[in-house]
Scaffold this active site. Structure first.
Site, PDB file in Angstrom:
ATOM      1  N   LYS A  11       1.121  -1.240  -0.059  1.00  0.00           N
ATOM      2  CA  LYS A  11      -0.142  -0.152  -0.024  1.00  0.00           C
ATOM      3  C   LYS A  11       1.027   1.348   0.005  1.00  0.00           C
ATOM      4  O   LYS A  11       2.010   1.217  -0.602  1.00  0.00           O
ATOM      5  CB  LYS A  11      -1.048   0.074   1.199  1.00  0.00           C
ATOM      6  CG  LYS A  11      -1.597  -1.306   1.297  1.00  0.00           C
ATOM      7  CD  LYS A  11      -2.892  -1.440   2.159  1.00  0.00           C
ATOM      8  CE  LYS A  11      -3.569  -2.828   2.086  1.00  0.00           C
ATOM      9  NZ  LYS A  11      -4.840  -2.796   2.968  1.00  0.00           N
ATOM     10  N   HIS A  96      -8.281  -2.985  -6.228  1.00  0.00           N
ATOM     11  CA  HIS A  96      -8.512  -3.172  -4.788  1.00  0.00           C
ATOM     12  C   HIS A  96      -9.255  -2.336  -4.295  1.00  0.00           C
ATOM     13  O   HIS A  96      -9.783  -1.366  -4.744  1.00  0.00           O
ATOM     14  CB  HIS A  96      -6.797  -2.679  -4.070  1.00  0.00           C
ATOM     15  CG  HIS A  96      -6.861  -3.101  -2.647  1.00  0.00           C
ATOM     16  ND1 HIS A  96      -7.480  -2.311  -1.678  1.00  0.00           N
ATOM     17  CD2 HIS A  96      -6.158  -3.913  -2.427  1.00  0.00           C
ATOM     18  CE1 HIS A  96      -7.200  -2.941  -0.564  1.00  0.00           C
ATOM     19  NE2 HIS A  96      -6.270  -3.841  -0.674  1.00  0.00           N
ATOM     20  N   GLU A  98      -9.595  -0.206  -1.947  1.00  0.00           N
ATOM     21  CA  GLU A  98      -9.116   1.099  -1.442  1.00  0.00           C
ATOM     22  C   GLU A  98      -9.242   1.990  -2.972  1.00  0.00           C
ATOM     23  O   GLU A  98      -9.429   3.156  -2.811  1.00  0.00           O
ATOM     24  CB  GLU A  98      -7.749   1.088  -0.956  1.00  0.00           C
ATOM     25  CG  GLU A  98      -7.878   0.474   0.599  1.00  0.00           C
ATOM     26  CD  GLU A  98      -6.711  -0.093   1.042  1.00  0.00           C
ATOM     27  OE1 GLU A  98      -5.770  -0.058   0.537  1.00  0.00           O
ATOM     28  OE2 GLU A  98      -6.829  -0.921   2.085  1.00  0.00           O
ATOM     29  N   SER A 214      -6.702  -8.876   6.994  1.00  0.00           N
ATOM     30  CA  SER A 214      -6.074  -9.484   8.270  1.00  0.00           C
ATOM     31  C   SER A 214      -5.483 -10.679   8.318  1.00  0.00           C
ATOM     32  O   SER A 214      -5.508 -11.400   9.580  1.00  0.00           O
ATOM     33  CB  SER A 214      -7.073  -8.906   9.282  1.00  0.00           C
ATOM     34  OG  SER A 214      -7.464  -7.681   9.622  1.00  0.00           O
TER      35      SER A 214
HETATM   36  P1  13P Z   1      -4.513  -6.309   5.749  1.00  0.00           P
HETATM   37  O1  13P Z   1      -3.637  -7.521   5.770  1.00  0.00           O
HETATM   38  O2  13P Z   1      -3.640  -4.996   6.097  1.00  0.00           O
HETATM   39  O3  13P Z   1      -5.931  -6.390   6.438  1.00  0.00           O
HETATM   40  O4  13P Z   1      -4.755  -5.620   4.182  1.00  0.00           O
HETATM   41  C1  13P Z   1      -5.227  -6.632   3.247  1.00  0.00           C
HETATM   42  C2  13P Z   1      -5.228  -6.096   1.838  1.00  0.00           C
HETATM   43  O5  13P Z   1      -5.917  -5.052   1.617  1.00  0.00           O
HETATM   44  C3  13P Z   1      -4.235  -6.437   0.845  1.00  0.00           C
HETATM   45  O6  13P Z   1      -4.610  -6.254  -0.344  1.00  0.00           O
END
Ligand code: 13P
Length: 251
Positions: A11, A96, A98, A214
């Site tokens: 990210k 993704h 996001e 997670s």
């Molecule tokens: P986390 O493992 O921090 O929950 O993020 C998952 C994710 O969005 C991977 O693309």
């Protein structure tokens, strides 16, 4: 048969120097082991070329976290699929949650991005997943099916076969709230069924479907033990080499 894959999604984390150090640590850790999965790190655009120079591409794959929906031209601030490929990266995360949520990416945009990625020999890691409200009102299967249909059903079976899918329930991302292994398995089996109905069982059986949300060393083994969970897309836990390797070694 489909591959097991553990991919990190860094990210918007790490400076270039911090990122190079982290990549070197993962690369070093992989020297001493033969993991039972492919290992990939997806990193910020600014890091790609430098990290490509410090990792052993035979043991550690490299990818971007996004690419533009245009090939080139007057799109200030965007990074195209050919630009990503020119760094030596061979993967790209697309869709993704996001990006969908904060940058308005739609299935239409994603369709174009997938085409451009494939045309430039990048392997898309295509993300799908429902938000909490959809899980709670029972529409999560419909939502995930629509995400696949809208962005990917125009592909030929041959091109679809080049994709990696990642099921990431949005309510589990960065929240510490993991889907249970049974919830993940249920959705992954459903996704494989959607693929089989459209592209046939051979394509479906050969498609790697990763779980994201997670995922950490303590829960990875149980998730990866499920027959339809072929690995993980790892956010927070990929930012520390030891915890990322803990997930890689969960296979
Ligand atoms: P986390 O493992 O921090 O929950 O993020 C998952 C994710 O969005 C991977 O693309």
């Amino acid at each position: 048969m489909r591959k097991n894959i553990v991919a990190g999604n860094w990210k918007m984390n790490t400076t270039l120097q911090e990122g190079v150090k982290l990549a070197e640590e993962v690369n070093e850790a992989l020297k001493n082991v033969t993991p039972k999965c492919d290992v990939v790190i997806c990193v910020p655009f600014t890091h790609l070329a430098t990290i490509n120079g410090v990792i052993d591409s035979a043991k550690l794959g490299l990818g971007a976290e996004n690419c533009a929906d245009h090939l080139s031209g007057a799109y200030t601030g965007e990074v195209s699929a050919p630009m990503v490929a020119s760094t030596g990266a061979t993967y790209v995360i697309l869709g993704h949650s996001e990006r969908r949520q904060y940058y308005g990416e739609t299935s239409e945009t994603l369709k174009t991005k997938v085409r451009l990625a494939l045309d430039n020999k990048l392997t898309p890691i295509f993300c799908i997943g429902e938000v909490l409200e959809q899980r709670e009102n029972g529409t999560h299967f419909d939502v995930v099916k629509a995400q696949i249909e809208e962005a990917l059903f125009d592909l030929s079976a041959e091109d679809f076969g080049k994709l990696i899918l990642a099921y990431e329930p949005v309510w589990a991302i960065g929240t510490g709230k993991t889907a249970t292994d049974d919830q993940a398995e249920e959705m992954h089996a459903f996704i494989r069924g959607v693929i089989a109905d459209k592209f046939g069982t051979e394509v479906a059986d050969n498609t790697s479907i990763l779980y994201g949300g997670s995922c950490k060393p303590s829960n990875a083994a149980a998730l990866f033990a499920k027959p339809n969970v072929d690995g993980g897309l790892i956010g927070g836990a990929s930012l520390d080499a030891a915890s990322f390797m803990g997930i890689v070694n969960a296979f």
